[in-house]
Write a protein that holds these residues in place. Structure first.
Motif, PDB file in Angstrom:
ATOM      1  N   ASP A   9     -20.383 -70.781  63.755  1.00  0.00           N
ATOM      2  CA  ASP A   9     -19.003 -71.372  63.236  1.00  0.00           C
ATOM      3  C   ASP A   9     -18.749 -70.656  61.720  1.00  0.00           C
ATOM      4  N   ILE A  10     -19.455 -70.426  60.724  1.00  0.00           N
ATOM      5  CA  ILE A  10     -19.364 -69.880  59.552  1.00  0.00           C
ATOM      6  C   ILE A  10     -18.935 -68.442  59.906  1.00  0.00           C
ATOM      7  N   LYS A  11     -19.777 -67.798  60.627  1.00  0.00           N
ATOM      8  CA  LYS A  11     -19.568 -66.298  60.991  1.00  0.00           C
ATOM      9  C   LYS A  11     -18.316 -66.229  61.757  1.00  0.00           C
ATOM     10  N   ASN A  12     -17.769 -67.053  62.394  1.00  0.00           N
ATOM     11  CA  ASN A  12     -16.487 -67.013  62.971  1.00  0.00           C
ATOM     12  C   ASN A  12     -15.338 -67.001  62.147  1.00  0.00           C
ATOM     13  N   ILE A  13     -15.611 -67.806  61.124  1.00  0.00           N
ATOM     14  CA  ILE A  13     -14.467 -67.729  59.958  1.00  0.00           C
ATOM     15  C   ILE A  13     -14.472 -66.677  59.353  1.00  0.00           C
ATOM     16  N   PHE A  14     -15.522 -65.802  58.990  1.00  0.00           N
ATOM     17  CA  PHE A  14     -15.356 -64.777  58.326  1.00  0.00           C
ATOM     18  C   PHE A  14     -15.139 -63.611  59.113  1.00  0.00           C
ATOM     19  N   ILE A  15     -15.478 -63.728  60.390  1.00  0.00           N
ATOM     20  CA  ILE A  15     -14.956 -62.706  61.368  1.00  0.00           C
ATOM     21  C   ILE A  15     -13.267 -62.861  61.293  1.00  0.00           C
TER      22      ILE A  15
END
Length: 183
Positions: A171-177
């Protein structure tokens, strides 16, 4: 999936401006056993990108709840490890930025707090003024008197831990993407 990303982008906003003259819509929300009203600030760090979530946005509370759930509801016991960052609390942001591969949650408290976890652990740390949580490695570094003095981690690398953290980490990675794509 798009709704989830929008929700998560909104949720990230809650993490940082915790103590900046705000009135949280949920005064009983806790993370690490600390009421969010005692949090000075939260940052989510990945390399040179830092997210400063806003506690005033009600939808953002979900990220804190998800993070707290990942910490508390894993099936394994968290324990004190024989590790120490050996840095000052004020250097935590730079430390996290220098590790561009990992994702971190950096929290400072408005006054010293007792950290407690609700999983299978009896671990408790008193008089903490901040924490740096390494999401990728599932390690919580805590600070007392403005110095990082200890680390907590899981005694076993069970599937419940990996599942709880992989969901949160994704979820955090997707936010940064999404941030990188201008969403």
């Amino acid at each position: 999936m798009k709704k989830l990303r929008i929700l998560l982008v909104s949720i990230v906003g809650i993490f940082v401006l915790a103590g900046c003259n705000r009135t949280s819509s949920d005064p009983d929300l806790q993370i690490l056993g600390v009421n969010t009203k005692n949090i000075d600030r939260i940052e989510i760090i990945h390399g040179n990108i830092i997210l400063y979530p806003d506690f005033d946005q009600k939808d953002n509370l979900t990220l804190i709840e998800d993070f707290s759930t990942a910490l508390d509801n894993t099936g394994d016991k968290i324990e004190t490890l024989d590790e120490n960052l050996g840095i000052d609390l004020v250097d935590a942001e730079a430390y996290a930025q220098n590790d561009a591969e990992n994702y971190f949650v950096y929290i400072t408290f408005s006054n010293q707090q007792t950290l407690s976890l609700k999983n299978n652990s009896k671990e408790e740390q008193q008089n903490c003024d901040g924490v740096l949580f390494d999401i990728n490695n599932m390690k919580l570094h805590w600070s007392k008197d403005n110095k990082f003095v200890g680390t907590m981690g899981y005694s076993k690398n069970s599937q419940s831990i990996e599942k709880a953290y992989s969901t949160f980490l994704n979820d955090i990675k997707n936010i940064f993407i999404d941030l990188g794509n201008g969403v």
